[in-house]
Motif scaffolding. Structure first.
Motif, PDB file in Angstrom:
ATOM      1  N   PRO A  86     -35.588 -31.168 -51.626  1.00  6.77           N
ATOM      2  CA  PRO A  86     -35.826 -32.520 -52.155  1.00  6.77           C
ATOM      3  C   PRO A  86     -37.030 -32.595 -53.097  1.00  6.77           C
ATOM      4  O   PRO A  86     -37.150 -33.544 -53.869  1.00  6.77           O
ATOM      5  CB  PRO A  86     -36.078 -33.359 -50.890  1.00  6.77           C
ATOM      6  N   GLU A 105     -21.348 -40.908 -64.289  1.00  4.85           N
ATOM      7  CA  GLU A 105     -20.798 -40.332 -63.044  1.00  4.85           C
ATOM      8  C   GLU A 105     -21.543 -39.065 -62.653  1.00  4.85           C
ATOM      9  O   GLU A 105     -21.794 -38.821 -61.461  1.00  4.85           O
ATOM     10  CB  GLU A 105     -19.304 -40.052 -63.224  1.00  4.85           C
ATOM     11  N   THR A 108     -24.823 -40.224 -61.265  1.00  2.00           N
ATOM     12  CA  THR A 108     -24.586 -40.871 -59.964  1.00  2.00           C
ATOM     13  C   THR A 108     -24.436 -39.827 -58.867  1.00  2.00           C
ATOM     14  O   THR A 108     -25.056 -39.924 -57.801  1.00  2.00           O
ATOM     15  CB  THR A 108     -23.314 -41.742 -60.025  1.00  2.00           C
ATOM     16  N   PHE A 109     -23.631 -38.817 -59.144  1.00  2.00           N
ATOM     17  CA  PHE A 109     -23.373 -37.792 -58.133  1.00  2.00           C
ATOM     18  C   PHE A 109     -24.665 -37.087 -57.712  1.00  2.00           C
ATOM     19  O   PHE A 109     -24.973 -36.978 -56.517  1.00  2.00           O
ATOM     20  CB  PHE A 109     -22.354 -36.779 -58.672  1.00  2.00           C
ATOM     21  N   PHE A 110     -25.424 -36.625 -58.689  1.00  3.34           N
ATOM     22  CA  PHE A 110     -26.629 -35.889 -58.327  1.00  3.34           C
ATOM     23  C   PHE A 110     -27.706 -36.816 -57.744  1.00  3.34           C
ATOM     24  O   PHE A 110     -28.525 -36.383 -56.941  1.00  3.34           O
ATOM     25  CB  PHE A 110     -27.138 -35.069 -59.518  1.00  3.34           C
ATOM     26  N   GLU A 112     -26.902 -39.346 -55.767  1.00  5.21           N
ATOM     27  CA  GLU A 112     -26.454 -39.508 -54.373  1.00  5.21           C
ATOM     28  C   GLU A 112     -26.820 -38.282 -53.546  1.00  5.21           C
ATOM     29  O   GLU A 112     -27.228 -38.408 -52.391  1.00  5.21           O
ATOM     30  CB  GLU A 112     -24.938 -39.728 -54.338  1.00  5.21           C
ATOM     31  N   LEU A 113     -26.680 -37.096 -54.136  1.00  2.00           N
ATOM     32  CA  LEU A 113     -27.062 -35.877 -53.405  1.00  2.00           C
ATOM     33  C   LEU A 113     -28.561 -35.878 -53.086  1.00  2.00           C
ATOM     34  O   LEU A 113     -28.990 -35.323 -52.082  1.00  2.00           O
ATOM     35  CB  LEU A 113     -26.722 -34.625 -54.214  1.00  2.00           C
ATOM     36  N   ALA A 114     -29.327 -36.504 -53.980  1.00  2.00           N
ATOM     37  CA  ALA A 114     -30.776 -36.587 -53.749  1.00  2.00           C
ATOM     38  C   ALA A 114     -31.124 -37.703 -52.774  1.00  2.00           C
ATOM     39  O   ALA A 114     -32.298 -37.934 -52.485  1.00  2.00           O
ATOM     40  CB  ALA A 114     -31.499 -36.793 -55.077  1.00  2.00           C
ATOM     41  N   ARG A 117     -29.486 -44.467 -53.361  1.00  2.00           N
ATOM     42  CA  ARG A 117     -28.317 -45.343 -53.233  1.00  2.00           C
ATOM     43  C   ARG A 117     -28.562 -46.686 -53.939  1.00  2.00           C
ATOM     44  O   ARG A 117     -29.694 -47.039 -54.234  1.00  2.00           O
ATOM     45  CB  ARG A 117     -28.022 -45.658 -51.762  1.00  2.00           C
ATOM     46  N   VAL A 157     -29.948 -34.667 -65.123  1.00  2.00           N
ATOM     47  CA  VAL A 157     -29.505 -34.383 -63.747  1.00  2.00           C
ATOM     48  C   VAL A 157     -30.684 -33.876 -62.909  1.00  2.00           C
ATOM     49  O   VAL A 157     -30.857 -34.259 -61.749  1.00  2.00           O
ATOM     50  CB  VAL A 157     -28.348 -33.350 -63.772  1.00  2.00           C
TER      51      VAL A 157
END
Lengths: 324, 256
Positions: A86, A105, A108-110, A112-114, A117, A157
């Motif tokens: 992290p 997108e 958003t994905f990376f 969310e992985l971090a 929200r 990203v």
């Protein structure tokens, strides 16, 4: 708190010690020590094959070293890689984005992985997009972007988790001028906000413009480290390089350091103009065989020359066994 | 272990699938189409075998569902291999997601696709004349163990193969060949004796044996236990292969 790029503030976020890695019989890293503190831009500088990518890959937990320790935020990153992830943002050398997904997108994905929200995620995407000039591209699939635009998404990203340690591996490779400028500005801004940035590159001018703390690598060894100005002041002598058709003439110039390599004569001197005048005085008929005259000013390039005896050639090692 | 991160990865897989829904169309529409084409012919074969009052759909629906669900391991392979092609694999590995979160996040949507495929093909199959004479719970049990088997075969696929070409060949040629050998293309009774002997080595055989017992023969739940158990054993074997061979640091070659 503000930080200068050379950076002295706080305990190191990254402390690497005695790092070794070999691929077969090729040594990629030969026991190197590197630290990065909050707000510091640490530039890993060296030609292809110097060990820069291997270093970033080990710190990011992608490659296991043969020996050495890696502490990130005081935590042993080799034993507890998931605890330190992290804290780290990585932009590998090769552009890595989901081609069929839009810029938004991907972010958003990376995000969310971090662990981000909702409104925080949306705000972070907006901030990162603004800093890397991606706002107008957010709804476009990455496969429709230019190489430079994709490179900015790739960098964005890495910023989504707001990392304390940012690993940028050759971030400007293949980038257009707009992208290069934006990337360098973002690095400067992030360092100013306290992020430690490890910036690996083989482009010397970038490092000079970032005013970074330089770690000069050559064949897996740290051959020098320090702030740009300090390295240049300590090692960066000026030089003249004369290339001839055929054998080099036997010049004898008292008080000047002269080396000969094949068709090349290199004269290291603090006074370029005077040295040039003296050279032309004694060249005589050999002047007609002079093919080129290069002036090397004190810079990181001349530091590399002084420490290795070789002109800096970013592409000198193209045949690599593993990550370099 | 974070469920949220696995869900984020699953959501991302769904986003990619939405951009290119061909796998979805392939595993849903094609088995229905093939069932429609074959059901009368299969019905005639069943009559010759001594089944009376059954429809060709009673064999063709589960057979086509079983044949086409085994394309899903290749789709699982593609979902991993394209990460290498897009150079996002290292980014994923360097993220906060653990290996198990990545595996679950990427395999889960394909398992859900398997469940949807079986559900849709069987439901449409009812309209084409499918009638389950035996235990519907048994059918669900065989279906569940089949999906488990397919999902873990996908894991073994990414562990064993090095290139997208290998995954593609295994996924296309391999799954059709195994369907033939396992009695999912034609009833085993009409196939040569040597096929009967090797058929039990394929998961397709056990899935078809379970479905045939429950649908054609009208057996009770007990008849589902052995096929479901063997399919689960296959799943365990594929999981062991995956645990043995799967290395996240391995380089895979995509089409690129």
């Amino acid at each position: 708190m503000s930080f200068d790029h050379v950076g002295q503030a706080g305990e190191p976020i990254l402390a690497v010690s005695g790092l070794e890695k070999s691929y077969g019989d090729k040594i990629a890293l030969n026991g190197i020590d590197v630290e990065a503190r909050p707000g510091q831009v640490v530039a890993l500088l060296g030609p292809n094959g110097a060990g820069k990518t291997t270093f970033a890959s080990i710190v990011a937990g992608l490659v296991k070293p043969d020996a050495g320790t890696v502490l990130v935020g005081g935590v042993d990153a080799l034993r507890h890689p998931h605890s330190v992830r992290p804290l780290i943002g990585l932009a590998p050398q090769t552009t890595g984005v989901y081609e069929v997904l839009t810029v938004r997108e991907n972010l958003t994905f990376f995000g969310e992985l971090a662990g981000i929200r909702g409104a925080t995620l949306r705000q972070r995407i907006d901030d990162v997009s603004a800093s890397l000039l991606l706002e107008d591209l957010s709804s476009r699939p990455c496969q429709q972007l230019s190489g430079g635009e994709k490179r900015r998404v790739h960098m964005a990203v890495a910023l989504m988790g707001r990392p304390r340690l940012l690993l940028l591996d050759e971030p400007t490779v293949g980038a257009d001028i707009l992208t290069r400028t934006a990337l360098l500005e973002v690095v400067t801004q992030l360092a100013g906000e306290g992020t430690a940035v490890v910036y690996s590159t083989h482009y010397l001018p970038e490092i000079e413009s970032l005013n970074a703390f330089v770690v000069l690598l050559d064949h897996g060894n740290v051959i020098a480290q320090g702030p740009v100005q300090e390295l240049v002041a300590r090692h960066g002598l000026a030089a003249l390089e004369l290339r001839f058709d055929g054998p080099v003439p036997d010049l004898s110039l008292e008080g000047l350091s002269i080396t000969r390599q094949g068709e090349l004569i290199r004269i290291v001197t603090p006074d370029l103009a005077l040295a040039a005048a003296r050279v032309f005085e004694v060249l005589g008929g050999d002047a007609q065989r002079l093919r080129s005259l290069d002036v090397i000013h004190p810079s990181l390039e001349s530091v590399f020359l002084a420490l290795t005896g070789r002109r800096y050639d970013p592409d000198e090692e193209d045949q690599r066994v593993g990550p370099s | 272990m974070s469920v949220r991160r696995s869900v984020a990865i699953t959501r991302n897989e769904v986003r990619v699938l939405r951009r290119d829904p061909s796998p979805l169309i392939f595993v849903l529409a094609v088995p229905i189409l093939v069932t429609y084409i074959l059901r009368d012919g299969i019905g005639a074969i069943l009559q010759v075998q001594g089944y009376h009052g059954v429809s060709g759909a009673d064999f063709a629906v589960p057979a086509e569902a079983v044949t086409f669900i085994f394309f899903i391991p290749a789709f699982i392979g593609f979902s991993f291999f394209r990460e290498h092609g897009w150079a996002t694999w290292d980014r994923l590995r360097a993220s906060s997601a653990t290996s198990s979160e990545i595996l679950i996040g990427k395999v889960l949507p394909m398992c859900i696709l398997g469940v949807i495929q079986l559900g849709v093909v069987f439901l449409v199959g009812v309209g084409l004349g499918l009638h389950v004479r035996g235990s519907t719970v048994g059918v669900a049990l065989v279906a569940a163990s089949l999906v488990l088997c397919v999902g873990t075969l996908g894991l073994a696929t990414i562990a064993v193969f090095k290139t997208m070409g290998q995954v593609n060949a295994f996924g296309n040629v391999g799954s059709v060949a195994l369907a033939g050998l396992g009695g999912a293309l034609m009833p085993l009774a009409v196939l040569p004796g040597w096929v009967h002997r090797i058929a039990p080595a394929t998961p397709q055989y056990w899935a078809m044996r379970g479905f045939n017992s429950l649908i054609l023969d009208g057996d009770r739940l007990r008849a589902a236990l052995l096929p479901a158990g063997v399919l689960t054993a296959f799943a365990a074997g594929f999981t062991l292969i995956a645990l043995w061979r799967l290395r996240f640091s391995d380089t895979k070659r995509s089409w690129a």
